[in-house]
Write an enzyme that holds these catalytic residues in place. Sequence first.
Site, PDB file in Angstrom:
ATOM      1  N   CYS A 266       0.830  -1.207   0.000  1.00  0.00           N
ATOM      2  CA  CYS A 266       0.000   0.000   0.000  1.00  0.00           C
ATOM      3  C   CYS A 266       0.861   1.252   0.000  1.00  0.00           C
ATOM      4  CB  CYS A 266      -0.935  -0.016   1.201  1.00  0.00           C
ATOM      5  SG  CYS A 266      -0.118  -0.301   2.782  1.00  0.00           S
ATOM      6  N   GLU A 440      -1.271   3.548  13.176  1.00  0.00           N
ATOM      7  CA  GLU A 440      -0.614   2.374  13.737  1.00  0.00           C
ATOM      8  C   GLU A 440       0.814   2.756  14.105  1.00  0.00           C
ATOM      9  OE1 GLU A 440      -2.197  -1.465  11.471  1.00  0.00           O
ATOM     10  OE2 GLU A 440      -1.413   0.025  10.078  1.00  0.00           O
TER      11      GLU A 440
END
Length: 458
Positions: A266, A440
């Site tokens: 990604c 995250e």
Amino acid sequence: MAIATVNPTTGLTEKEFEPDTSEAVQIRVAEAAEAAGQLRGTRYEQRAAWMIAAAGILTEEAGSLAELITIEMGKPIAQSVAEVLKSAKAMRYYAEHAEAFLADAPLEDPAAVGASRAWTRYEPLGTVLAVMPWNYPLWQVIRFAAPALMAGNSGLLKHASNVPQSAMFLDTLFERGGFPKGSFRTLLIGGAEVAGVLADPRVKAVTLTGSEPAGRSVASIAGDHVKKAVLELGGSDPFIVMPSADIHEAAATAVRARINNNGQSCIAGKRFIVHADVYEAFATEFAKRMADLVVGDPLDPATEVGPLATRSGRDELAELVDDARDRGAQILAGGTIPDRPGFFYAPTVVAGLTDDMRLVQEEAFGPVASLYRANSREEALRIANQTSFGLSSAVWTRDAEEEAWFLANLEAGAVFINGMTVSYQELPFGGIKRSGFGRELAAVGIREFCNLKTVWKA
């Protein structure tokens, strides 16, 4: 989609799994909920000892686990080994830093709020559901699981259906390290069953890494049940090269950025936006380097690019390139499906792109690079920001003022200057726009699944 290991190098099914029954799912959710209660009462030192032991298991079994990852999703074996070791490092990182990240924070002037003392504290939420993709079968899970468990939560994993053996390895990893039974449980279920698990009152929050449609669905369900969600939905990251950059280094790094994980990342550089003054030099070197890559069996250490993880992913990628070619784009390298078994696609560079091409707006999840010419930094920025994604970005420049300008104006969750985007446990990770929300990793990553409790004392 069947829950099965289909070797992308051969296209052959190696192992199939029966989905968990509804009764088995209920047992696993109950185990996780009970473990959450136990973990909440343990000390950081104890959880850290368990986490370090689990990290040691990863390190000891790195060779066999890396081979399993490569067989399941096709990345070159050296990259699979690196993923295992990176995951172990992140586990140790949170074991060492969780207590400090979640320490009570006193208010410096409690009298201002009429108190003798006032402070905040972080407390675990309970059981957190993770819906994870196949492209980093271990790392994507560990970067959620390590902070979640160190905070005192338990975890449930719905992994991608094409990496079931990786998922089952994770089902036992933390208990092998000493964590209480049920602290982390894998659910072998299809996507349709996620809604029921997330709706369960014993599940307190959800994190998802995956496609935008999957993210919309999970966010909607979490919203209906007023549960915390963190979403990472991919991106189409710009890689901008300006005239002051080191063109040779930029081109070499651009290749690594595009083909790492067989291009299925990604945060990979996907759109290469090059100033007109250096476009020809960059394009020539970049296309040659891409064309010269060794494509083959990912278990062979000499291989630089392996197969895509699934046949459908390979076919969708080919459709994007074919659409661009049909609409007038130039293929500077690749653009073909190799004549061999498995789900391979040649490393490809596409130039001459126009807004009517699907490749301009959709994420190319594979070894395909989109190359753009920009006549000014303003045009480079416009191209960079024109997609609906906003995960990460890279800018190559040695001009300090130019660097600051791009940093202020790029619409992305991260900017890497004179380098390629990489996720590190020390750096917050996440995006904006349709790349999702929440973060995250680093300190913020462990705090996402905690209750920030404010305390006031007279």
